[in-house]
Design a protein around this motif. Structure first.
Motif, PDB file in Angstrom:
ATOM      1  N   TYR A 274      -3.439 -42.601 -15.971  1.00  0.00           N
ATOM      2  CA  TYR A 274      -2.661 -41.412 -16.288  1.00  0.00           C
ATOM      3  C   TYR A 274      -1.971 -41.639 -17.621  1.00  0.00           C
ATOM      4  N   ALA A 275      -1.851 -40.571 -18.405  1.00  0.00           N
ATOM      5  CA  ALA A 275      -1.101 -40.647 -19.655  1.00  0.00           C
ATOM      6  C   ALA A 275      -0.292 -39.369 -19.816  1.00  0.00           C
ATOM      7  N   ASP A 276       0.959 -39.506 -20.207  1.00  0.00           N
ATOM      8  CA  ASP A 276       1.880 -38.369 -20.277  1.00  0.00           C
ATOM      9  C   ASP A 276       1.907 -37.610 -18.956  1.00  0.00           C
ATOM     10  N   GLY A 277       1.740 -38.349 -17.851  1.00  0.00           N
ATOM     11  CA  GLY A 277       1.890 -37.773 -16.518  1.00  0.00           C
ATOM     12  C   GLY A 277       0.660 -37.145 -15.919  1.00  0.00           C
ATOM     13  N   ASP A 278      -0.454 -37.067 -16.664  1.00  0.00           N
ATOM     14  CA  ASP A 278      -1.667 -36.422 -16.155  1.00  0.00           C
ATOM     15  C   ASP A 278      -2.853 -37.375 -16.242  1.00  0.00           C
ATOM     16  N   PRO A 279      -3.886 -37.185 -15.400  1.00  0.00           N
ATOM     17  CA  PRO A 279      -5.062 -38.053 -15.459  1.00  0.00           C
ATOM     18  C   PRO A 279      -5.725 -37.977 -16.831  1.00  0.00           C
ATOM     19  N   ILE A 280      -6.094 -39.136 -17.376  1.00  0.00           N
ATOM     20  CA  ILE A 280      -6.743 -39.149 -18.687  1.00  0.00           C
ATOM     21  C   ILE A 280      -8.144 -39.749 -18.635  1.00  0.00           C
ATOM     22  N   GLY A 281      -8.468 -40.459 -17.547  1.00  0.00           N
ATOM     23  CA  GLY A 281      -9.818 -40.988 -17.416  1.00  0.00           C
ATOM     24  C   GLY A 281      -9.874 -42.230 -16.552  1.00  0.00           C
ATOM     25  N   ALA A 282     -11.072 -42.516 -16.072  1.00  0.00           N
ATOM     26  CA  ALA A 282     -11.291 -43.720 -15.272  1.00  0.00           C
ATOM     27  C   ALA A 282     -11.472 -44.916 -16.196  1.00  0.00           C
ATOM     28  N   LEU A 283     -10.988 -46.067 -15.759  1.00  0.00           N
ATOM     29  CA  LEU A 283     -11.244 -47.298 -16.496  1.00  0.00           C
ATOM     30  C   LEU A 283     -12.732 -47.623 -16.411  1.00  0.00           C
ATOM     31  N   PRO A 284     -13.321 -48.241 -17.471  1.00  0.00           N
ATOM     32  CA  PRO A 284     -12.649 -48.843 -18.630  1.00  0.00           C
ATOM     33  C   PRO A 284     -12.237 -47.810 -19.680  1.00  0.00           C
TER      34      PRO A 284
END
Length: 301
Positions: A274-284
């Motif tokens: 999560y970034a800035d409170g929202d999902p941003i992507g799966a690792l890696p």
């Protein structure tokens, strides 16, 4: 000055509180031409804002929380178009890092009308498919991203207390997660960390989750990111760590490692960041600092 003021009525708690209207009235009282943009979805809001920038506004203002600010960041990063924030959302961590007080609409509008700006850094995430996205405050993965999952699913209570409850619930099933972390330090030195972690957090700003100072010394204008890695320990031991996290004094804890980095690559199976409170992507994911990428309005003095 011509300003496009973005408000997202679909936000979980924020901009429909009237902050946008109040901010627009205050800006107009200062002689600032203000047009309110309101999309029915994130994609529509982004498209409206993109069009306004192409037509030629002098500045962009967001009335809302971290999620709505994040939408605007994607459009203004690297353009030199200054961004003003009227913090009025569920989470306002990025605004707090910049010295803007939550729900102080008058002061935020006055800062924009004052015209004082400065350049700050952003973090750029590159996903496995090569797509990228910026964030301004903190990227969370591991325990804290699971907390975000739970907090975002909660309808009550609103505000930062949701995160406190979610932390306690997730803590009951806390376990180490296998990670691989590749990082580049400020001096160009590279490190490689392999092993179980409770969480791996990357901060351009200091706080997340409604004010938790996970990266207490982060400076969004120093050309670096703050990496926080927490290794597993007994549940009771980690429970004692939580109050120190809330005070921002966890740097001295043996299970906590902090690094100033130019870039970091995080890998772990089945973990969504999560970034800035929202999902941003799966690792890696790879995270790089982009120095001076955003121009923001700042209170005078």
């Amino acid at each position: 000055m011509r300003v496009a003021l973005l408000v997202n009525p679909a936000a979980r708690a924020g901009a429909h509180t009237g902050a946008a209207t109040h901010a627009a009235e205050r800006l107009r009282a200062h002689g600032v031409q203000t047009s309110i943009l309101s999309g029915g979805s994130a994609a529509e809001s982004s498209a409206l804002l993109r069009t306004a920038i192409e037509v030629g506004v002098d500045a962009v203002v967001v009335a809302g929380g971290d999620g709505t600010v994040n939408l605007a960041i994607q459009e203004v990063a690297g353009t030199g178009v200054p961004l003003g924030i009227v913090p009025s959302g569920t989470g306002n961590d990025f605004a707090a890092t910049l010295g803007l007080r939550e729900l102080d609409v008058t002061a935020a509008a006055d800062a924009i009308a004052g015209g004082v700006t400065r350049a700050i850094d952003l973090a750029r995430v590159t996903r496995a498919d090569g797509s990228t996205r910026y964030f301004g405050s903190v990227l969370a993965s591991g325990f804290d991203s699971k907390v975000n999952d739970r907090a975002n699913a909660m309808r009550w209570p609103r505000g930062g207390s949701r995160y406190n409850i979610a932390i306690l619930v997730e803590f009951l099933t806390l376990a180490g997660i296998p990670y691989e972390v590749e990082l580049e330090l400020a001096d160009g030195t590279r490190e490689h960390v392999v092993g179980d972690l409770v969480m791996a957090t990357v901060g351009n700003g200091r706080t997340y989750g409604g004010g938790i100072p996970i990266c207490p010394d982060a400076d969004p204008a120093d050309g670096l990111l703050d990496l926080v890695l927490v290794r597993p320990a007994g549940r009771l031991r980690l429970l004692r760590l939580l109050p120190r996290v809330y005070r921002g004094t966890h740097a001295g804890v043996p299970e906590v490692a902090m690094r100033r980095v130019r870039s970091v690559r995080l890998s772990s199976p089945g973990v969504t960041a999560y970034a800035d409170g929202d999902p941003i992507g799966a690792l890696p994911l790879r995270v790089d600092v982009v120095p001076g990428a955003l121009t923001i309005f700042t209170p005078a003095g």
